[in-house]
Design a protein around this motif. Structure first.
Motif, mmCIF file in Angstrom:
data_model
loop_
_atom_site.group_PDB
_atom_site.id
_atom_site.type_symbol
_atom_site.label_atom_id
_atom_site.label_comp_id
_atom_site.label_asym_id
_atom_site.label_seq_id
_atom_site.Cartn_x
_atom_site.Cartn_y
_atom_site.Cartn_z
ATOM 1 N N ARG A 130 0.854 -1.181 0.000
ATOM 2 C CA ARG A 130 0.000 0.000 0.000
ATOM 3 C C ARG A 130 0.894 1.236 0.000
ATOM 4 N NH1 ARG A 130 -1.824 1.189 4.520
ATOM 5 N NH2 ARG A 130 -0.282 -0.030 5.616
ATOM 6 N N ILE A 131 0.340 2.370 -0.390
ATOM 7 C CA ILE A 131 1.091 3.620 -0.314
ATOM 8 C C ILE A 131 1.491 3.861 1.138
ATOM 9 C CG2 ILE A 131 0.894 6.138 -0.550
ATOM 10 C CD1 ILE A 131 -0.988 5.588 -2.920
ATOM 11 N N GLY A 132 2.752 4.174 1.352
ATOM 12 C CA GLY A 132 3.261 4.389 2.709
ATOM 13 C C GLY A 132 4.050 3.214 3.246
ATOM 14 N N ASP A 133 3.916 2.020 2.636
ATOM 15 C CA ASP A 133 4.695 0.853 3.062
ATOM 16 C C ASP A 133 6.177 1.055 2.731
ATOM 17 O OD1 ASP A 133 2.495 -0.439 3.999
ATOM 18 O OD2 ASP A 133 2.305 -1.844 2.336
ATOM 19 N N MET A 134 7.011 0.397 3.519
ATOM 20 C CA MET A 134 8.454 0.439 3.269
ATOM 21 C C MET A 134 8.886 -0.880 2.632
ATOM 22 S SD MET A 134 8.983 3.439 4.400
ATOM 23 C CE MET A 134 10.748 3.673 4.491
ATOM 24 N N ILE A 135 9.843 -0.790 1.728
ATOM 25 C CA ILE A 135 10.309 -1.968 0.998
ATOM 26 C C ILE A 135 11.823 -1.909 0.845
ATOM 27 C CG2 ILE A 135 10.023 -0.856 -1.262
ATOM 28 C CD1 ILE A 135 9.178 -3.542 -2.408
ATOM 29 N N GLY A 136 12.472 -3.082 0.830
ATOM 30 C CA GLY A 136 13.912 -3.129 0.573
ATOM 31 C C GLY A 136 14.202 -2.738 -0.862
ATOM 32 N N LYS A 137 15.120 -1.805 -1.054
ATOM 33 C CA LYS A 137 15.401 -1.289 -2.396
ATOM 34 C C LYS A 137 16.677 -1.882 -2.998
ATOM 35 C CE LYS A 137 12.084 1.736 -3.199
ATOM 36 N NZ LYS A 137 11.242 1.714 -4.400
ATOM 37 N N SER A 138 17.560 -2.386 -2.160
ATOM 38 C CA SER A 138 18.796 -2.985 -2.690
ATOM 39 C C SER A 138 19.389 -3.921 -1.646
ATOM 40 C CB SER A 138 19.810 -1.893 -3.066
ATOM 41 O OG SER A 138 20.270 -1.230 -1.903
ATOM 42 N N GLY A 139 20.402 -4.705 -2.074
ATOM 43 C CA GLY A 139 21.134 -5.579 -1.157
ATOM 44 C C GLY A 139 20.268 -6.611 -0.458
ATOM 45 N N ILE A 140 20.684 -6.965 0.767
ATOM 46 C CA ILE A 140 19.958 -7.965 1.571
ATOM 47 C C ILE A 140 18.540 -7.487 1.871
ATOM 48 C CG2 ILE A 140 19.887 -9.051 3.858
ATOM 49 C CD1 ILE A 140 22.951 -9.199 3.741
ATOM 50 N N GLU A 141 18.389 -6.195 2.094
ATOM 51 C CA GLU A 141 17.056 -5.653 2.389
ATOM 52 C C GLU A 141 16.078 -5.974 1.261
ATOM 53 O OE1 GLU A 141 16.046 -4.473 5.147
ATOM 54 O OE2 GLU A 141 17.474 -3.107 6.094
ATOM 55 N N ARG A 142 16.561 -5.960 0.022
ATOM 56 C CA ARG A 142 15.689 -6.254 -1.123
ATOM 57 C C ARG A 142 15.540 -7.760 -1.340
ATOM 58 N NH1 ARG A 142 13.918 -3.602 -5.832
ATOM 59 N NH2 ARG A 142 13.573 -5.029 -7.577
ATOM 60 N N SER A 143 16.666 -8.485 -1.285
ATOM 61 C CA SER A 143 16.642 -9.924 -1.564
ATOM 62 C C SER A 143 15.756 -10.692 -0.586
ATOM 63 C CB SER A 143 18.064 -10.493 -1.517
ATOM 64 O OG SER A 143 18.879 -9.868 -2.478
ATOM 65 N N TYR A 144 15.779 -10.274 0.686
ATOM 66 C CA TYR A 144 15.022 -10.981 1.715
ATOM 67 C C TYR A 144 13.828 -10.151 2.213
ATOM 68 C CZ TYR A 144 18.858 -14.306 1.847
ATOM 69 O OH TYR A 144 19.790 -15.243 1.520
ATOM 70 N N ASP A 145 13.329 -9.273 1.354
ATOM 71 C CA ASP A 145 12.247 -8.364 1.774
ATOM 72 C C ASP A 145 11.019 -9.114 2.291
ATOM 73 O OD1 ASP A 145 11.196 -5.515 1.817
ATOM 74 O OD2 ASP A 145 9.660 -6.535 0.620
ATOM 75 N N THR A 146 10.632 -10.183 1.599
ATOM 76 C CA THR A 146 9.415 -10.911 2.003
ATOM 77 C C THR A 146 9.540 -11.505 3.410
ATOM 78 O OG1 THR A 146 10.235 -12.860 0.818
ATOM 79 C CG2 THR A 146 8.646 -11.460 -0.332
ATOM 80 N N LEU A 147 10.779 -11.856 3.812
ATOM 81 C CA LEU A 147 11.000 -12.382 5.163
ATOM 82 C C LEU A 147 11.140 -11.260 6.179
ATOM 83 C CD1 LEU A 147 13.595 -15.217 4.450
ATOM 84 C CD2 LEU A 147 11.206 -15.511 5.082
ATOM 85 N N LEU A 148 11.834 -10.196 5.804
ATOM 86 C CA LEU A 148 12.142 -9.117 6.746
ATOM 87 C C LEU A 148 10.941 -8.226 7.051
ATOM 88 C CD1 LEU A 148 15.617 -8.039 5.320
ATOM 89 C CD2 LEU A 148 15.212 -9.197 7.486
ATOM 90 N N ARG A 149 10.033 -8.074 6.109
ATOM 91 C CA ARG A 149 8.952 -7.089 6.299
ATOM 92 C C ARG A 149 7.863 -7.569 7.262
ATOM 93 N NH1 ARG A 149 4.465 -7.259 2.515
ATOM 94 N NH2 ARG A 149 4.478 -4.996 2.616
ATOM 95 N N GLY A 150 7.807 -8.869 7.535
ATOM 96 C CA GLY A 150 6.839 -9.369 8.513
ATOM 97 C C GLY A 150 5.417 -9.419 7.958
ATOM 98 N N ILE A 151 4.506 -9.788 8.829
ATOM 99 C CA ILE A 151 3.094 -9.941 8.440
ATOM 100 C C ILE A 151 2.242 -9.051 9.330
ATOM 101 C CG2 ILE A 151 1.154 -11.573 8.270
ATOM 102 C CD1 ILE A 151 3.247 -13.796 7.905
#
Length: 200
Positions: free
Chosen positions: A179-200
């Motif tokens: 959604r607008i306002g969500d944070m997402i990994g843009k590069s590196g590990i933050e991006r590669s593992y975004d689905t795990l790091l961002r939580g539910i």
């Protein structure tokens, strides 16, 4: 005598008819019709999305490389807003009185009964002081968010960074993922593992 009796019966029948009509109307409004139930629900219920804290990143020795620092958002419901002291927010939020009035007016026009964010990135110390000063205000609440904290000066190239989603991220994600306002990994590990790091 008979005319008086007939008149009385007619009045009685009329009163009974009015009473039954009122009972039917009340029954229709309160039980049979969903319209008013839905209207009441819209005014008394609100959905709040609780953003989970983003996962920490560790090295192989279980040392934390990246973690979260708590920050807070100040949210308002315009229809319930009651501010006892108008000097509180300008003093603590870095917003002028006119800026706050303008924001509140915009929220009243666009989302009168829903929550809107008045201020973001409030530090814990400021949040504590605001809590003490606004406990008896109406229509305001605080929501905890997180800021990414990098423990070491090295590693930016492989750790990456996070940022707010843009229209391309929303289109590429599965329906309802971002959604607008969500944070997402843009590069590196933050991006590669975004689905795990961002939580539910």
């Amino acid at each position: 005598m008979d005319s008086h009796k007939t008149r009385g019966q007619l009045i009685f029948i009329l009163l009974v008819g009015i009473f039954l009509l009122l009972v039917y109307r009340l029954l229709n409004i309160q039980i049979l019709s969903d319209k008013y139930r839905e209207m009441a629900g819209r005014r008394t219920k609100s959905n709040r999305i609780i953003v989970p804290p983003r996962g920490n990143i560790y090295d192989r020795n279980q040392n934390i490389y990246v973690k979260n620092s708590p920050l807070f958002e100040l949210r308002i419901i315009p229809s319930e807003l009651h501010i006892r002291d108008t000097t509180v927010f300008p003093n603590f939020l870095g917003l002028t009185h006119s800026e706050i009035v303008k924001k509140v007016s915009t929220f009243k026009r666009s989302n009168k009964y829903g929550e809107s964010v008045l201020a973001q990135y409030i530090e814990p110390k400021t949040y504590s002081m605001l809590q003490e000063l606004t406990w008896n205000f109406g229509g305001i609440s605080f929501n905890m968010t997180n800021k990414r904290r990098y423990e070491y000066q090295v590693g930016a190239s492989f750790l990456g960074y996070i940022a707010e989603v843009d229209s391309a991220d929303i289109r590429m994600g599965k329906k309802g993922t971002y959604r607008i306002g969500d944070m997402i990994g843009k590069s590196g590990i933050e991006r590669s593992y975004d689905t795990l790091l961002r939580g539910i």
